[in-house]
Design an enzyme around this catalytic site. Structure first.
Site, PDB file in Angstrom:
ATOM      1  N   ASP A  67      10.514   7.822  -0.490  1.00 36.98           N
ATOM      2  CA  ASP A  67      10.300   6.937   0.571  1.00 36.98           C
ATOM      3  C   ASP A  67      11.635   6.352   0.793  1.00 36.98           C
ATOM      4  OD1 ASP A  67       9.760   5.265  -1.362  1.00 36.98           O
ATOM      5  OD2 ASP A  67       8.452   3.949  -0.521  1.00 36.98           O
ATOM      6  N   GLY A 120      -1.108  -4.401 -11.202  1.00 32.51           N
ATOM      7  CA  GLY A 120      -0.003  -3.808 -12.002  1.00 32.51           C
ATOM      8  C   GLY A 120      -0.404  -2.340 -12.473  1.00 32.51           C
ATOM      9  N   HIS A 128       9.137   7.969  -5.076  1.00 28.35           N
ATOM     10  CA  HIS A 128      10.651   7.475  -5.097  1.00 28.35           C
ATOM     11  C   HIS A 128      11.390   8.147  -3.786  1.00 28.35           C
ATOM     12  CE1 HIS A 128      10.778   4.405  -8.305  1.00 28.35           C
ATOM     13  NE2 HIS A 128       9.866   5.162  -8.768  1.00 28.35           N
ATOM     14  N   SER A 135      -6.872 -17.315  -4.061  1.00 28.18           N
ATOM     15  CA  SER A 135      -7.265 -16.023  -4.563  1.00 28.18           C
ATOM     16  C   SER A 135      -8.480 -16.254  -5.453  1.00 28.18           C
ATOM     17  CB  SER A 135      -6.220 -15.003  -4.977  1.00 28.18           C
ATOM     18  OG  SER A 135      -6.793 -13.932  -5.625  1.00 28.18           O
ATOM     19  N   ASP A 187       3.877   2.171   0.826  1.00 24.20           N
ATOM     20  CA  ASP A 187       2.828   1.368   0.459  1.00 24.20           C
ATOM     21  C   ASP A 187       1.973   0.564   1.825  1.00 24.20           C
ATOM     22  OD1 ASP A 187       3.501   2.245  -1.873  1.00 24.20           O
ATOM     23  OD2 ASP A 187       4.346   0.353  -2.646  1.00 24.20           O
ATOM     24  N   GLU A 242       7.443  -8.526   1.266  1.00 28.75           N
ATOM     25  CA  GLU A 242       7.448  -7.835  -0.058  1.00 28.75           C
ATOM     26  C   GLU A 242       8.978  -7.734  -0.342  1.00 28.75           C
ATOM     27  OE1 GLU A 242       5.039  -5.244  -2.338  1.00 28.75           O
ATOM     28  OE2 GLU A 242       3.625  -4.867  -0.376  1.00 28.75           O
TER      29      GLU A 242
END
Length: 393
Positions: free
Chosen positions: A45, A132, A43, A76, A182, A170
């Site tokens: 970034d 997840g 946290h 997918s 990420d 995102e």
């Protein structure tokens, strides 16, 4: 049977065969982009601080063909029974409902915002990045799409811009308020290296991280407590950091000096004080770990800093979970040099720095601790620092 598992590799030929079956055509190429594990700096970034991720050997693989129209068809192997989702790019807007397809089609939207030429794509995907688990499966999806689109349409973008397309997808289309770490990790990874990323300057220093050469392993222990960036808890932490910076009169918490931290944080109410303390100290720990790794010192010495980071996330940022805390404590008790939760929090994975021969005993201890606590049975694999997004064929 060993509890430290190696995830099954993706059969690229099978992905290509699936593409042919779905679209009755040959793909123009095949690309891959990895997930990531963050060694330390959580946290930090979106607060302008430092992070230290590695790209994983686990990837999302995409067989892709350029279309002549504005349609994206994406399927997918791991979602919706492999049935393609069809989206018309001109209709993609912030706040739209696209499900998991928001990550790839969001890249096309982000490119159009930059006035890059954009056409539709046909895409067939497969992935062995756990979903997840806080290992950036979403960044692998957005970044493999961004790399493929850029290569096919000749956008001639640097790595940082490719990563930024993934972040915009995102943040603005999928609605996940992530920082840039990420995506940078997924695009810019290098084998046997970690990346010290200055998230304000958007610069990357490659840091030696060849654990096998030192008789070490980095275990990833997946708690199977679901982790998601789209929850209100993540957004609340981000808002708290912004509020703390505003009250302290700084641009970002990155600008709070470590030397006078206690005095400075006295100006904040207790909740914001804890949130800010975690961000400032964890960003500093990134610099300490990077310095140790570049000095040629024994990498085992970074272990206590990993454990300090976990305590900070647990007590100040309050983003761990009972299942994750139990795994972290079990890993340390079984001989890990250091252990911490990795990822956005509220579930996900613990990483543990262990001697190679201790990998199995640590995994066994974690499985036993989860059973004793009534938690889901964790799965364990070794994280290997690997290369970033690239064209495979």
């Amino acid at each position: 049977m060993s509890l430290v598992r190696t995830p099954a590799e993706i059969d690229v030929d099978a992905v290509v065969a699936r593409f042919r079956e779905l679209y009755d055509a040959e793909p123009d190429g095949v690309w891959a982009a990895p997930g990531r594990v963050n060694l330390i700096g959580e946290h930090t970034d979106y607060n302008g601080g430092f992070v230290l991720p590695i790209a994983l050997a686990q990837h999302t693989v995409a067989a892709v063909r350029q279309r002549a129209d504005d349609t994206v068809r994406v399927a997918s192997a791991t979602v919706d029974g492999g049935v393609p989702v069809t989206v018309e790019l001109p209709g993609v807007t912030e706040g739209g409902e696209y499900g998991w397809a928001a990550y790839p089609v969001g890249v096309g939207w982000a490119a159009a915002q930059r006035e890059l030429p954009v056409t539709g794509l046909d895409i067939a995907l497969d992935s062995n990045v756990p979903v997840g688990a806080g290992l950036s499966s979403s960044a692998a999806l957005s970044c493999v799409t961004a790399r493929a689109w850029s290569d096919l349409l000749g956008w001639d973008l640097d790595d940082e811009t490719v990563a930024d397309l993934g972040r915009d997808a995102e943040n603005k289309i999928a609605g996940a308020p992530t920082g840039l770490m990420d995506q940078l990790a997924s695009v810019c990874g290098r084998a046997a290296h970690a990346m010290q990323i200055d998230t304000r300057a958007v610069t990357i220093e490659q840091i030696p991280f060849d654990l096998p050469a030192c008789g070490l392993s980095l275990l990833v222990i997946d708690s199977h407590t679901e982790h998601t960036h789209t929850t209100g808890e993540y957004a609340e932490r981000r808002h708290s950091c912004q509020e703390a910076a505003l009250r302290l009169g700084v641009r970002e918490l990155r600008d709070v000096p470590l030397e006078s931290l206690a005095t400075t944080l006295d100006k904040l109410p207790p909740l914001l004080r804890r949130r800010a303390r975690h961000v400032v100290t964890d960003s500093a720990r990134v610099e300490q770990v990077a310095q140790l790794l570049t000095s040629g010192d024994d990498p085992r010495r970074i272990g206590p800093l990993l454990s300090e980071s976990h305590a900070s996330m647990r007590d100040d940022f309050e983003i761990t979970a009972p299942s994750v805390d139990a795994l972290q404590e079990a890993a340390l008790a079984a001989g890990a040099h250091g252990a911490r939760m990795t990822g956005g929090g509220f579930g996900g994975c613990v990483i543990a720095l262990v001697d190679k021969q201790q990998a199995e005993p640590v995994a066994q201890a974690c499985v036993a601790a989860a059973a004793d606590g009534g938690f889901a049975t964790p799965t364990v694999f070794e994280a290997v620092a690997s290369g970033g997004a690239a064209r495979l064929r």
